[in-house]
Structures are given as C-alpha cells and as structure tokens.
Design a protein around this motif. Structure first.
Motif, PDB file in Angstrom:
ATOM      1  N   UNK A 207       0.844  -1.210   0.000  1.00 50.13           N
ATOM      2  CA  UNK A 207       0.000   0.000   0.000  1.00 50.13           C
ATOM      3  C   UNK A 207       0.881   1.263   0.000  1.00 50.13           C
ATOM      4  N   UNK A 208       1.902   1.279   0.837  1.00 52.24           N
ATOM      5  CA  UNK A 208       2.745   2.480   0.927  1.00 52.24           C
ATOM      6  C   UNK A 208       3.695   2.604  -0.263  1.00 52.24           C
ATOM      7  N   UNK A 209       4.109   1.483  -0.813  1.00 42.60           N
ATOM      8  CA  UNK A 209       4.934   1.511  -2.029  1.00 42.60           C
ATOM      9  C   UNK A 209       4.124   2.123  -3.181  1.00 42.60           C
ATOM     10  N   UNK A 210       2.878   1.684  -3.318  1.00 44.16           N
ATOM     11  CA  UNK A 210       2.017   2.239  -4.377  1.00 44.16           C
ATOM     12  C   UNK A 210       1.780   3.733  -4.151  1.00 44.16           C
ATOM     13  N   UNK A 211       1.532   4.124  -2.881  1.00 42.13           N
ATOM     14  CA  UNK A 211       1.317   5.548  -2.574  1.00 42.13           C
ATOM     15  C   UNK A 211       2.545   6.377  -2.930  1.00 42.13           C
ATOM     16  N   UNK A 212       3.726   5.861  -2.607  1.00 43.40           N
ATOM     17  CA  UNK A 212       4.952   6.615  -2.899  1.00 43.40           C
ATOM     18  C   UNK A 212       5.115   6.809  -4.403  1.00 43.40           C
ATOM     19  N   UNK A 213       4.796   5.773  -5.165  1.00 48.42           N
ATOM     20  CA  UNK A 213       4.907   5.877  -6.635  1.00 48.42           C
ATOM     21  C   UNK A 213       3.903   6.875  -7.186  1.00 48.42           C
ATOM     22  N   UNK A 214       2.698   6.893  -6.600  1.00 51.07           N
ATOM     23  CA  UNK A 214       1.639   7.713  -7.193  1.00 51.07           C
ATOM     24  C   UNK A 214       1.640   9.151  -6.694  1.00 51.07           C
ATOM     25  N   UNK A 215       1.851   9.335  -5.383  1.00 52.67           N
ATOM     26  CA  UNK A 215       1.696  10.689  -4.830  1.00 52.67           C
ATOM     27  C   UNK A 215       2.902  11.186  -4.060  1.00 52.67           C
TER      28      UNK A 215
END
Ligand code: ZN
Length: 280
Positions: A207-215
C-alpha cells in the motif's frame, strides 16, 4: 603424463578439494558463530561506541546492552577493508557495526551470518556494472554510489556518508545496505526481512509503495519507488533516522517496522523494553 591423464588428475584433485571443503566448512561456520557469541568489546571499542551514541536513535538500557553484545559479535565475525586510500580504524569499524546491528536487536536475532566483508571508501565511489538489469540491458554509464550490498556477503560503503548519518542526515547508508542484506536472507521474498508470516507485512508495504509511486511522501525518499527492495531499504532508513516524522506521516508503516525492529524511534514512550518481534 598425457593431456588426458593431466585432466583426469585435475578432476581428482578438485574432487578431493571439494570433499575437504565440505568437511571443513561446517566446522568453520561453527567456529565463526562461537567466536562472535563469546566476543566482548574492548575498552577502546566501548569508548568508540559511547562516542557515536548521540548519533544513534535513543535506546533503552536493555537495548543499549544488547547493542554492545551484537557489535562485539559483529566485529569478531566480519573483515573490514579500506579502499581508495581509506585507512580503517577502530572508530570506523564500531560506527559501521553499531548502525548495522540496530536492525538486529531482537532477543533472538543472530546478526548477519552471510556478511563476511565490508569495504570502505573515503567518499562516494564510482561503480561500473556490466551485469544486465532486470530488462536485460547493460548500462554503459558508471554510477556514483554511497553504498552497495552484494548478495555474496559483501557490503561496500562510503565513510563520509556513514559519518553524515551519525550527524543526522536523513540518508543512512549503513542501515540501507544492511536492510538489503536482511532482504537477501530469504531469496524467495523481496522487500522484507526474514519472518514467519508475511501477510500483514505484504499488505502494508504494498500500500505504501504504491502511494509513494503515485503521490510521493513527505518523509520517504522517492528512490524507494524504484522497486519493493529499495522501498524496504528506504523505509527502514527513515524509521531509524526520522521515526517521529514517519510515525506522523505513515503511522501504520511505522507500527509495522517498529513491531519488527523494536527500537521505538518515534519517541521514548514507544520503546519496547522486551525487544521486538521474532525475526523468524
Ligand atoms: Zn538500495
């Protein structure tokens, strides 16, 4: 002796050598573990550890004592090499060992059995990798690195970057590279240290890896968006160097890391005197 006979003998010699290695290797491993377990810091090493303590996260008395034991074992079991004109001394060895061992303060952790050699350059160093990347491409350009972890048990570090972390820099190259070493411990997983049950870890980290990539993130280095292995190393660096901000910005990521590493880096009230969860 003919060429065929010579080749035959070479094979026999190789086979005998391999058999001897098989006999000696387990003995060597046991001896290595015993030496580390029995090691104690010398007065000079104790002083070097006390000198750098203000640059480490504040630890409870129990974890401070455990860190001293882990550092002694690490120093007994690891070879340090200066490179590029760097002259190794006790303060350098202790500074690297202490930061690496911050990640192994769980009651039953056994250090870094795979790490044999640490190479230290005075400053960032150029590396030219000829191995193809995951896309099969070979990069022609050399990279300027502060650190590098090899899965063959070698860690390469820049001393000026090791010192910068002790002075409060958000980048901690020792913690980053040794997080990779923990990741290498289980070749079948990426972006995680060894543990028995990966379910919660996978959910929160993904979840946090995806968040870092997106935002992006107010505290996590964007370099962590490269891949799950780099995300893990960057998250652990932030947990060690900047735990309070990590806990504010990403409380569940902080809780996950603190449940494993148990340093309570967000503040004294979060310290786990009994140590952390099992490293598996
Ligand atoms: Zn990395």
């Amino acid at each position: 002796m003919t060429v065929a006979e010579l080749a035959g003998w070479s094979l026999v010699v190789l086979a005998i050598g391999f058999a001897l290695w098989l006999l000696v290797h387990p003995w060597h491993e046991r001896r290595r573990q015993r030496r580390g377990a029995a090691a104690r810091l010398t007065p000079a090493q104790q002083q070097a550890l006390a000198d750098i303590a203000p640059g480490l996260p504040p630890l409870t008395p129990l974890l401070r004592d455990r860190l001293a034991d882990r550092v002694a074992a690490f120093l007994a079991d690891t070879r340090f090499h200066g490179a590029g004109g760097f002259v190794m001394d006790e303060a350098c060895r202790v500074a690297i060992a202490a930061q690496a061992c911050l990640l192994r303060l769980q009651p039953d952790a056994d250090g870094y059995p795979a790490v044999r050699d640490i190479v230290v350059y005075p400053d960032a160093f150029w590396v030219h990798h000829e191995a193809p990347d995951e896309l099969g491409l070979v990069d022609d350009e050399p990279d300027l690195l502060a650190g590098e972890a090899w899965d063959a048990g070698r860690v390469v570090l820049s001393w000026s970057d090791v010192q910068a972390a002790l002075e409060g820099d958000p980048v901690n190259v020792v913690v980053h590279e040794f997080a990779h070493q923990l990741d290498f411990d289980r070749p079948d997983t990426t972006g995680a240290p060894p543990m028995d049950d990966y379910r919660e870890w996978s959910t929160v980290m993904r979840e946090h890896f995806d968040d870092l990539r997106e935002t992006g993130s107010p505290v996590l280095d964007p370099y962590g968006s490269e891949n799950p292995a780099e995300f893990f190393a960057v998250a652990v660096e932030t947990y060690v160097q900047n735990g309070a901000d990590l806990a504010r910005a990403h409380p569940d990521l902080y809780r996950l890391l603190d449940a494993y590493f148990g340093l309570g880096t967000a503040g004294p009230s979060r310290s786990l005197d009994s140590g952390a969860g099992s490293p598996g």
